[in-house]
Design an enzyme around this catalytic site. Sequence first.
Site, mmCIF file in Angstrom:
data_model
loop_
_atom_site.group_PDB
_atom_site.id
_atom_site.type_symbol
_atom_site.label_atom_id
_atom_site.label_comp_id
_atom_site.label_asym_id
_atom_site.label_seq_id
_atom_site.Cartn_x
_atom_site.Cartn_y
_atom_site.Cartn_z
ATOM 1 N N LYS A 100 -20.759 -17.668 0.002
ATOM 2 C CA LYS A 100 -22.190 -17.558 0.287
ATOM 3 C C LYS A 100 -22.942 -16.576 -0.598
ATOM 4 O O LYS A 100 -22.453 -15.484 -0.888
ATOM 5 C CB LYS A 100 -22.385 -17.113 1.734
ATOM 6 C CG LYS A 100 -22.017 -18.188 2.723
ATOM 7 C CD LYS A 100 -22.275 -17.685 4.120
ATOM 8 C CE LYS A 100 -22.088 -18.810 5.132
ATOM 9 N NZ LYS A 100 -22.205 -18.279 6.507
ATOM 10 N N GLY A 111 -10.985 -9.734 -1.475
ATOM 11 C CA GLY A 111 -9.891 -10.211 -0.630
ATOM 12 C C GLY A 111 -9.397 -11.589 -1.020
ATOM 13 O O GLY A 111 -8.214 -11.796 -1.325
ATOM 14 N N GLY A 144 -13.833 -3.886 0.343
ATOM 15 C CA GLY A 144 -15.209 -3.406 0.498
ATOM 16 C C GLY A 144 -15.611 -2.375 -0.542
ATOM 17 O O GLY A 144 -16.733 -2.404 -1.051
ATOM 18 N N ARG A 173 0.819 -1.219 0.000
ATOM 19 C CA ARG A 173 0.000 0.000 0.000
ATOM 20 C C ARG A 173 0.851 1.267 0.000
ATOM 21 O O ARG A 173 0.404 2.309 -0.495
ATOM 22 C CB ARG A 173 -0.952 -0.023 1.191
ATOM 23 C CG ARG A 173 -2.061 -1.028 0.963
ATOM 24 C CD ARG A 173 -3.085 -1.046 2.060
ATOM 25 N NE ARG A 173 -4.293 -1.683 1.547
ATOM 26 C CZ ARG A 173 -5.287 -2.149 2.292
ATOM 27 N NH1 ARG A 173 -5.227 -2.034 3.596
ATOM 28 N NH2 ARG A 173 -6.341 -2.694 1.733
HETATM 29 P P1 ADP Z 1 -13.812 -12.581 -1.866
HETATM 30 O O1 ADP Z 1 -13.075 -12.334 -0.566
HETATM 31 O O2 ADP Z 1 -12.866 -12.605 -3.031
HETATM 32 O O3 ADP Z 1 -14.968 -11.639 -2.063
HETATM 33 P P2 ADP Z 1 -15.414 -14.674 -0.680
HETATM 34 O O4 ADP Z 1 -14.973 -14.229 0.675
HETATM 35 O O5 ADP Z 1 -16.810 -14.439 -1.050
HETATM 36 O O6 ADP Z 1 -14.426 -14.067 -1.799
HETATM 37 O O7 ADP Z 1 -15.208 -16.237 -0.835
HETATM 38 C C1 ADP Z 1 -13.987 -16.891 -0.648
HETATM 39 C C2 ADP Z 1 -14.167 -18.181 0.092
HETATM 40 O O8 ADP Z 1 -15.122 -19.031 -0.537
HETATM 41 C C3 ADP Z 1 -12.887 -18.968 0.156
HETATM 42 O O9 ADP Z 1 -12.445 -19.044 1.488
HETATM 43 C C4 ADP Z 1 -13.257 -20.338 -0.414
HETATM 44 O O10 ADP Z 1 -12.670 -21.406 0.307
HETATM 45 C C5 ADP Z 1 -14.751 -20.357 -0.251
HETATM 46 N N1 ADP Z 1 -15.373 -21.327 -1.151
HETATM 47 C C6 ADP Z 1 -15.310 -21.366 -2.494
HETATM 48 N N2 ADP Z 1 -15.966 -22.430 -2.979
HETATM 49 C C7 ADP Z 1 -16.473 -23.103 -1.927
HETATM 50 C C8 ADP Z 1 -17.238 -24.303 -1.766
HETATM 51 N N3 ADP Z 1 -17.624 -25.008 -2.834
HETATM 52 N N4 ADP Z 1 -17.568 -24.672 -0.511
HETATM 53 C C9 ADP Z 1 -17.167 -23.949 0.536
HETATM 54 N N5 ADP Z 1 -16.444 -22.810 0.474
HETATM 55 C C10 ADP Z 1 -16.098 -22.389 -0.754
#
Ligand code: ADP
Length: 398
Positions: free
Chosen positions: A199, A356, A379, A38
């Site tokens: 999710k 992230g 965010g 950063r």
């Molecule tokens: P970002 O931080 O890029 O926005 P998220 O926080 O929404 O992404 O999602 C990342 C997480 O989703 C990771 O820790 C990954 O392990 C989890 N993940 C991806 N596919 C699955 C799955 N099929 N079942 C459970 N967790 C999952």
Amino acid sequence: MSNFRTLDAAGDLTGKTALVRVDFNVPMEDGRVTDDTRLRVALPTINKLRDAGAKVALLAHFGRPKGERVDSMSLEPVVAPLAALLGAPVRFATDCVGDEARAAIDDLDAGGVVLLENVRFHKGEEQNDPAFAAELAALGDLYVNDAFSAAHRAHGSTEGVARLLPAYAGESMRRELEALDAALGSPKKPVLGIVGGSKVSTKLDLLQNLVSKLDKLAIGGGMANTFLAAMGQDVAASLCEHDLGDTAREIIKAAEKAGCELLLPVDVVVATEVSPNAEARVRELGQLQPEEKILDAGPATVARLEKAMAESRTLIWNGPLGVFEVPPFDAATVRAARTAAALAQSGVLTAVAGGGDTVAALNHAGVVDDMTFVSTAGGAFLEWMEGKVLPGVEALRS
Ligand code: ADP
Ligand code: MG
């Protein structure tokens, strides 16, 4: 993108004081900066202002001191690594407003740099108190925002002060805004989105906004399970928000209505536990055993996604396609990332990604530098993808 004021429009800056909002919320351990990414991101703006003969007063937050002075959240540990990167001295002021800040700025020569203490030591920062913003504004002749990652918050140092001084986007802010505009503002079509991650519930606004803007949307990761279940598929022991079936069906309908083609997994990689030693199997939909969990997209799904990428001009990506932290469940994410990066490198695809875990996954795939743009803004990136107004960005509109 032409509708933001940039530093090129700031005129003669000799002897002027630029208040520059940066993101120095860096990882620190025992008072030492452990990752200076950063700090590096801020260098082009700082150097541009120094070269123009301006005094540079840096504004930043660190941690969540909640409006009180908390010694462990001082920005002072940033001074030495920043000075080393700049190859120039950096002064430190123990307060970001008032006499202390004033004296430190007065003391600078043209081209000099001072880092002002954590803006969040003042309650007025997060409250966006006009009196606090006025105290900040009193210190400078112009305001430069180079912290896109803080632009989703209407705080004193991101929004309030921008209303009181001539305000400009810094170089890193400009790069980020240009990339985001190329991805969703006025993209080359067809536009493909990939939304993955764990999710649906954390990305509802995102999905709803994207189906109205994209030509195709691939849904992967854990959230795809919720969609599959909503369509009557058995997802066995997979992560799945069964209570969001109606929501998922509404998104499917909205996509149909908007002419956005949804790409849901056609095959999956399953195991009975999330462990590197787990026996991973490829399964067609409908073939899952009761104890199996879907942990990654299958090869046919990835091949279809790669084809969609090759047929698109723009890709916007948030969220991994599987549990990329635990190989072999990183395979789909890594493969898709490398394909996107290769298409971006060949110039046929504008590939923008952020989030992230997404950044971590792209790093893991070794392609962060090969994508068109990777946002580390967390965010702020998500809120922008959700179609929300970012107050810190609005304040820079011309
Ligand atoms: P970002 O931080 O890029 O926005 P998220 O926080 O929404 O992404 O999602 C990342 C997480 O989703 C990771 O820790 C990954 O392990 C989890 N993940 C991806 N596919 C699955 C799955 N099929 N079942 C459970 N967790 C999952
Ligand atoms: Mg995450």
